[in-house]
Design a protein around this motif. Structure first.
Motif, PDB file in Angstrom:
ATOM      1  N   ARG A  23       0.813  -1.216   0.000  1.00 58.43           N
ATOM      2  CA  ARG A  23       0.000   0.000   0.000  1.00 58.43           C
ATOM      3  C   ARG A  23       0.857   1.281   0.000  1.00 58.43           C
ATOM      4  O   ARG A  23       0.343   2.382   0.127  1.00 58.43           O
ATOM      5  CB  ARG A  23      -0.920   0.010   1.234  1.00 58.43           C
ATOM      6  CG  ARG A  23      -1.972  -1.084   1.222  1.00 58.43           C
ATOM      7  CD  ARG A  23      -2.687  -1.152   2.564  1.00 58.43           C
ATOM      8  NE  ARG A  23      -3.668  -2.225   2.632  1.00 58.43           N
ATOM      9  CZ  ARG A  23      -4.986  -2.087   2.406  1.00 58.43           C
ATOM     10  NH1 ARG A  23      -5.468  -0.895   2.102  1.00 58.43           N
ATOM     11  NH2 ARG A  23      -5.794  -3.112   2.496  1.00 58.43           N
ATOM     12  N   TYR A  77      -6.137   4.551   0.913  1.00 54.78           N
ATOM     13  CA  TYR A  77      -6.338   5.013  -0.460  1.00 54.78           C
ATOM     14  C   TYR A  77      -5.094   4.762  -1.304  1.00 54.78           C
ATOM     15  O   TYR A  77      -3.967   4.742  -0.787  1.00 54.78           O
ATOM     16  CB  TYR A  77      -6.674   6.509  -0.482  1.00 54.78           C
ATOM     17  CG  TYR A  77      -8.015   6.843   0.124  1.00 54.78           C
ATOM     18  CD1 TYR A  77      -9.168   6.846  -0.647  1.00 54.78           C
ATOM     19  CD2 TYR A  77      -8.118   7.164   1.475  1.00 54.78           C
ATOM     20  CE1 TYR A  77     -10.410   7.153  -0.095  1.00 54.78           C
ATOM     21  CE2 TYR A  77      -9.351   7.464   2.047  1.00 54.78           C
ATOM     22  CZ  TYR A  77     -10.487   7.461   1.256  1.00 54.78           C
ATOM     23  OH  TYR A  77     -11.708   7.752   1.811  1.00 54.78           O
ATOM     24  N   GLU A  78      -5.336   4.636  -2.589  1.00 57.87           N
ATOM     25  CA  GLU A  78      -4.240   4.558  -3.543  1.00 57.87           C
ATOM     26  C   GLU A  78      -4.503   5.541  -4.669  1.00 57.87           C
ATOM     27  O   GLU A  78      -5.659   5.876  -4.975  1.00 57.87           O
ATOM     28  CB  GLU A  78      -4.096   3.146  -4.099  1.00 57.87           C
ATOM     29  CG  GLU A  78      -5.283   2.665  -4.919  1.00 57.87           C
ATOM     30  CD  GLU A  78      -5.035   1.294  -5.507  1.00 57.87           C
ATOM     31  OE1 GLU A  78      -3.852   0.961  -5.740  1.00 57.87           O
ATOM     32  OE2 GLU A  78      -6.009   0.554  -5.739  1.00 57.87           O
ATOM     33  N   THR A 130      -8.100   1.469  -1.542  1.00 54.16           N
ATOM     34  CA  THR A 130      -7.177   0.406  -1.955  1.00 54.16           C
ATOM     35  C   THR A 130      -7.860  -0.958  -1.859  1.00 54.16           C
ATOM     36  O   THR A 130      -8.527  -1.268  -0.860  1.00 54.16           O
ATOM     37  CB  THR A 130      -5.934   0.402  -1.051  1.00 54.16           C
ATOM     38  OG1 THR A 130      -5.348   1.701  -1.083  1.00 54.16           O
ATOM     39  CG2 THR A 130      -4.918  -0.620  -1.518  1.00 54.16           C
TER      40      THR A 130
END
Length: 632
Positions: free
Chosen positions: A17, A72-73, A82
């Motif tokens: 991540r 989050y990505e 994510t």
């Protein structure tokens, strides 16, 4: 196939991540930001809490950044949640080589260390900028008991270190002999059971043709340390002895033969040995330890020359700044160099060539005080127990009329070294500027008692006495200061002011024209103009001629002069003129409010109206401009 441990899968997911990368980059950016605000915000005049606020924002933002990186990505379409990892994806990360697996973790660790280090440094630096000592509204007596004990009641053995004599054939080792003497003095000052006479007074007896008993009596000490230094080739012979000044009895002596491979190691060994011998001879416990100065002998040489110039005051203060800048350029980690540089910067505006303390532009004060504050804070960041740095910070805050912070630093300096002469004198000026005359006189007396042949200390005591309306005593100390240092211009000026207050116009004029002005280094045309103005001024005062004084008031316009010539209205207007631009920089600007020459108009409503704005601006609202006690 064995199942991958849970903790390995967790760390693998952190890497997937990109949490580790975010931690490393965030820490590096936070470190850089903290360093910038720690330097820039104080120089913009913003309070120290603004630096603390930014530091806390950086620290508290760290976990938020980690949580966002986990959840989050970033994709070409923008941020999105994510996706959960598949078992094979995590297993493949775990199966990578150690170098690949640990590189991200090490990046994160370095980022955390950088951020924590930056926050710690900024917090430590900010703490150095706050007052460490008791608040001026509190009771500092318990902290400063030893700083103000009457010397007649001070049971500590009193010692003076005389300047060691340079016996080298070339006679070129005086700087080293002086440095060795001064470092020995500093080491002995750290012995709690000793009282050490001020350096200026001790060194005043260089080559003096006086009996040691007489020297001890003048310095007010029982014991003397004296010695000599001789250099022959690469060998150094140092002889030192401890003498009882009461009967000239030599308590202890020793000769040291050393090489010059490391002169500072020699100096430290000698100082430590003499300190130990003094403790044994005098039955003392605990000793001062000499802290090795700097590995750069040239930097130390410049440092010693600069300190000598600062002690002499005058135009030499500007030269001292130049020397000390080179000192810290050569050794930027040496706290005493930064501390004395801060002290020199704080004194520069008082010794502008041919200038007047009251008339120096505000931007000159601001620049000098900014530089003093920065250098002093750097010194305290390197070593929090440097008394000189606290005095320099006290000077910077005092001349900005920031009384609480200034007093805290003076008290802190005296807590570190109760016999710090400079701290006593500068603190006295703060007390005088804020109307605490009894305390100001106490501090000035202490400074003069610790350094009884210093013209600077005697001049300070004279002014404290004058502001307490004790002019006869003030004359004595000004004359004594002139006797010790006739070249010091300020003392002749001070004595001229007091003579005029006592009604001796002829002597006041002589001191001004024949003693004070010639020592200012003025060019011929300027000096001639000053002489003409002074002649008109004193003639008008002598004749009580307000009309004649008005013709020369553009050069003087002193409130006390207007009172002598009988014009109260113009005296009060002169006070308004003096403070119209509100000279926030300079504690001496406030001395006028307390001068006893103005006692006759203190109850005048116009006088009180004229000074009320000054008191408000100086943070002295509500202070009563009381009459000084009359001389007995």
């Amino acid at each position: 196939m064995p199942k991958t441990p849970l903790y390995q899968r967790f760390f693998a997911d952190l890497k997937r991540r990109k949490v580790f990368r975010v931690m490393g980059v965030y820490g590096a950016i936070a470190f850089g930001l903290i360093q910038v605000v720690d330097i820039v915000l104080p120089r913009l005049g913003l309070p120290d809490w603004t630096v603390t606020f930014v530091v806390w924002l950086c620290v508290l933002g760290f976990p938020a950044a980690v949580v966002l990186a986990w959840a989050y990505e970033r994709t070409p379409e923008g941020l999105r949640l994510t996706d959960e990892a598949g078992a094979e994806e995590l297993d493949s990360i775990v199966a990578e080589s150690a170098g690949k697996r640990w590189s991200s973790g090490m990046l994160a660790l370095l980022g955390i260390v950088a951020m924590v280090t930056g926050a710690w440094w900024a917090g430590r630096s900010t703490a150095m900028g706050t007052a460490d000592g008791p608040s001026p509204t509190g009771d500092a007596g318990s902290v400063l008991l030893r700083a103000y004990i009457d010397l007649s009641e001070d049971l500590r053995p009193a010692i003076a270190v005389l300047p060691f004599t340079d016996l080298s054939q070339a006679g070129d080792q005086r700087y080293f002999a002086d440095g060795m003497s001064e470092e020995l003095l500093n080491a002995l000052a750290k012995v709690r059971g000793l009282r050490v006479a001020g350096r200026t007074s001790s060194f005043a007896f260089r080559n003096a043709e006086k009996d040691l008993r007489e020297i001890g009596s003048e310095l007010g000490v029982r014991y003397l340390v004296e010695g000599s230094l001789r250099k022959q080739g690469d060998r150094l012979r140092i002889t030192a002895q401890l003498v009882d000044a009461g009967d000239n009895f030599h308590i202890w002596s020793e000769t040291y033969d050393r090489t010059l491979d490391d002169v500072f190691a020699v100096q430290e060994e000698l100082a430590r040995a003499i300190s130990d011998q003094l403790q044994v001879s005098l039955g003392l416990e605990g000793g001062g330890v000499l802290v090795a100065p700097t590995a750069d002998i040239q930097a130390y040489d410049l440092y010693l020359r600069a300190k000598a110039l600062i002690r002499e005051r005058g135009a030499g203060v500007l030269e001292a700044v130049t020397l000390l800048k080179e000192v810290v350029a050569r050794d930027s980690m040496w706290a005493p160099g930064w501390a004395v540089l801060g002290q020199a910067h704080s004194l520069v505006p008082y010794y502008e060539p041919g200038g007047s303390v009251v008339r120096i532009a505000a931007d000159s004060w601001e620049s000098a005080l900014d530089l003093a504050e920065a250098a002093a804070k750097r010194a305290l960041a390197l070593d929090p127990r440097v008394a000189t740095a606290n005095v320099a910070l006290g000077n910077a805050y005092r001349d900005r009329w920031n009384w609480d912070r200034a007093e805290g630093h003076y008290v802190r300096a005296l807590e570190i070294d109760p016999d710090d002469v400079e701290a006593h004198q500068q603190y006295s000026e703060l007390l005088a500027g804020t109307g605490r005359m009894d305390e100001a006189l106490r501090s000035a007396r202490r400074a003069a008692a610790l350094d009884p042949t210093s013209a600077i200390r005697l001049n300070g005591l004279g002014w404290a006495l004058h502001l307490n309306a004790r002019n006869a005593e003030a004359v004595h100390y000004f004359e004594l200061a002139i006797q010790h240092s006739p070249e010091l211009a300020m003392t002749h000026h001070s004595l001229s002011v007091i003579k005029l207050a006592l009604g001796d116009v002829t002597e006041a004029e002589r001191l001004w024209r024949e003693e004070y002005v010639p020592r200012l280094g003025l060019d011929e045309a300027t000096r001639a103009a000053w002489d003409r103005g002074a002649s008109a001024r004193y003639e008008a005062i002598r004749n009580r001629d307000a009309v004649a004084y008005a013709r020369c008031c553009t050069s003087f316009n002193e409130p006390a002069d207007w009172l002598v010539v009988g014009d109260t209205a113009r005296a009060i207007q002169a006070i308004r003129d003096r403070y119209r631009q509100r000279p926030r920089y300079n504690v001496n600007a406030l001395f006028l409010l307390w001068q006893p020459e103005l006692d006759g108009i203190r109850e005048d409503p116009q006088f009180q109206e004229a000074v009320s704005g000054v008191l408000d601006d100086a943070g002295l609202t509500g202070v009563v401009l009381r009459r000084a006690p009359l001389e007995g």
